[in-house]
Every structure is written in C-alpha cells, then in structure tokens.
Write an enzyme that holds these catalytic residues in place. Structure first.
Site, PDB file in Angstrom:
ATOM      1  CB  SER A 159     -20.534  13.759 -52.974  1.00  0.00           C
ATOM      2  OG  SER A 159     -19.817  14.933 -52.248  1.00  0.00           O
ATOM      3  CE1 TYR A 172     -16.598  14.793 -56.852  1.00  0.00           C
ATOM      4  CE2 TYR A 172     -17.806  16.003 -55.112  1.00  0.00           C
ATOM      5  CZ  TYR A 172     -17.282  15.008 -55.766  1.00  0.00           C
ATOM      6  OH  TYR A 172     -17.268  13.816 -54.956  1.00  0.00           O
TER       7      TYR A 172
END
Ligand code: NAP
Length: 255
Positions: A159, A172
């Site tokens: 990401s 995350y």
C-alpha cells in the site's frame, strides 16, 4: 531513450497463464476476486482462498460461466487457521497439481484509523497477524510447491502507506511496511538458488469495501473498479515478468 518496464501497461495474450496454477488469498471479493477472474480469463487454474465460502462459490461460478478452467475453493481464515489447516491446503494443492506457479497474498485487514497513542492493542495484533504473519506462514508451507514449478511468482500486496508512513494508519501501515520487508528478504533468499521470484504490488486507491471503510466520505466513483487494475497482477504472476524479483510495483499510474 530507455523505456521503463511497466507491468500495469502489460497486455496479456488470451492464454498467457494457461497451464499455471495460481493461488489467491481473499479471492471472494474486491481486488482478489477481480484478479482471480482475470487470471482465469487468461487460462490459469485458480485456487480461491478465503474465509467466506459463499463468496468463493460465487467467484467459482463466475469463472465457470466465463468458460475458465474449473477453479478450486480452499476455505482458510487467516486470523484463526491452525498449522494443520495450512498443511492441509499445501497437501491439497500438492495432490491435485504437484506444484504452484503463482501465489498472490491479497487478503488484508484494515483495522482502525486511529493515533498510535490510542490504538487498541488486540486489534493491532489481529491486523499484523492477518496482513503479515499469515502471509509468511502460507508462503512457508507452500514453498516446496513453488520450488517445484518452472517459473513461480510470489506477489505480496502492499500500500502507499507501507512505503511512507501516514498519521492514523496505525497497524495497517506498519503491517504493509512489514510486507515490503518480507518480500525483500524472501526475494533475496531465493535469488540465484531457485526459480521463485518475489515481488510486491501496491494496488492504489480502488473501489472496494476496504476503500469505503477507509474513506467513508469519498465519492465512490472517484476510485477505479478492481476489474480495471488487474493488468500488473497478470503480468507479475505470469511470464510477462519472468526474471523480475525483489521489486515493488504500482498497479495504477501515480496520481
Ligand atoms: P476488500 O474488498 O475488503 O477485500 C479484503 C479481502 O481480504 C476479502 O476477500 C476478505 O475476505 C479477505 N480477508 C480479510 N480478513 C481475512 C481473514 N481473516 N482470512 C481470510 N481472508 C480475509 O479489500 P481490497 O481493497 O480488495 O483489498 C485487497 C488488498 O489490497 C488488501 O491487502 C489491501 O490492504 C490492499 N489495498 C487496497 C487498496 C484499496 O484502495 N482498495 C489500496 C491499497 C492496498 P471476506 O470477503 O470474506 O471478508
């Protein structure tokens, strides 16, 4: 002038993945579903890994309806699975195919968007487990089958917050940094002595349930559909990126 190799611009031939067995985690929805359908459309035999069997069954039906090779459904809850369940997945793939040509670690847990100071510790552990530890454990148990393939590809999902930290993205973001590290370490370990290549991919903002949870106020249509970002995945999982390892790639053009 030298042109940079851009997997996202790859145009796959119809049968580009024919004869390849490709396992995908989180294959029941979002990006995982779209990549599973794309791989099958290019001839792959897909192993659909996921925790919600009804979603996997729908993807199975879609692949069959589109004329793809019959996929395999392999239920696996990455948060709860025991060592025995991991072994059973490897055994089932080994018995049916004798090898594994591609492994996409796509399943992911967003967790909370909150400051580190207030981040819930048990939730942190869950996010790290699903996003990092489970991907490590699944790779480990499937490595003998990946080694048995002539040109195997392992692809981890990163990401943008796994490359540059951003406030409130908590576990995350940290898990995606770890995923990038895991991909680099594994790529280095396997280079030279095996034919297994290892890379990571950042899908970029994509219209899925996770995106909606992370950006509830965003106009949904402003992010592209998962179906439109699969070119780089097909390229990296197939012969289009043969010889490429230890790289991190974007599925979309930078914004
Ligand atoms: P999504 O639609 O929420 O899909 C996440 C997938 O992970 C689902 O199939 C889900 O299964 C599965 N999953 C979650 N927990 C699991 C568990 N314990 N065991 C097994 N499977 C589990 O999100 P997505 O956007 O497609 O995300 C796919 C990947 O792309 C993730 O790694 C995410 O971090 C990454 N990513 C997404 C974006 C974006 O904008 N969408 C941007 C950057 C990175 P269920 O359907 O059964 O819940």
């Amino acid at each position: 002038m030298t042109s940079r190799f851009e997997p996202r611009l790859h145009v796959a031939t119809r049968d580009e993945l024919a004869g390849r067995v490709i396992a995908i985690t989180g294959a029941g929805s979002g990006i995982g579903r779209a990549v599973a359908l794309a791989c099958a459309a290019h001839g792959a035999e897909v192993v659909l890994l996921g925790r919600t069997v009804t979603k996997l069954e729908k993807v199975y039906d879609e692949i069959i309806a589109a004329g793809g090779v019959e996929p395999v459904i392999a239920p696996l809850d990455l948060e709860k699975a025991s060592a025995r369940e991991y072994d059973a997945i490897a055994e089932a793939i080994g018995t049916r195919y004798g090898r594994l040509d591609g492994l996409l670690h796509n399943a992911g847990l967003l967790g909370d968007l909150s400051p580190i100071e207030h981040y819930d510790v048990p939730l942190w552990t869950r996010v790290m487990h699903v996003n990092v530890t489970a991907a490590f454990a699944l790779t480990q148990v499937l490595l003998p089958l990946l080694r048995a393939a002539p040109d195997a590809s392992v692809l981890f999902t990163s990401s943008s917050v796994g490359r540059r930290g951003r406030a409130y993205w908590g576990a995350y973001a940290v898990s995606k940094f770890a995923v990038e590290g895991l991909a680099q370490v594994l790529a280095d370990e396997l280079s030279g002595t095996t034919r297994v290549r290892v890379n990571s991919i950042n899908p970029g903002g994509t219209r899925t349930a996770m995106r909606r949870a992370a950006y509830p106020a965003e106009v949904a249509e402003s992010a592209p559909l998962p179906e439109t970002i699969t070119a780089a995945y097909v390229c990296l999982l197939g012969p289009g990126a043969r010889g490429m390892s230890g790289q991190t790639v974007d599925a979309q053009a930078p914004a």
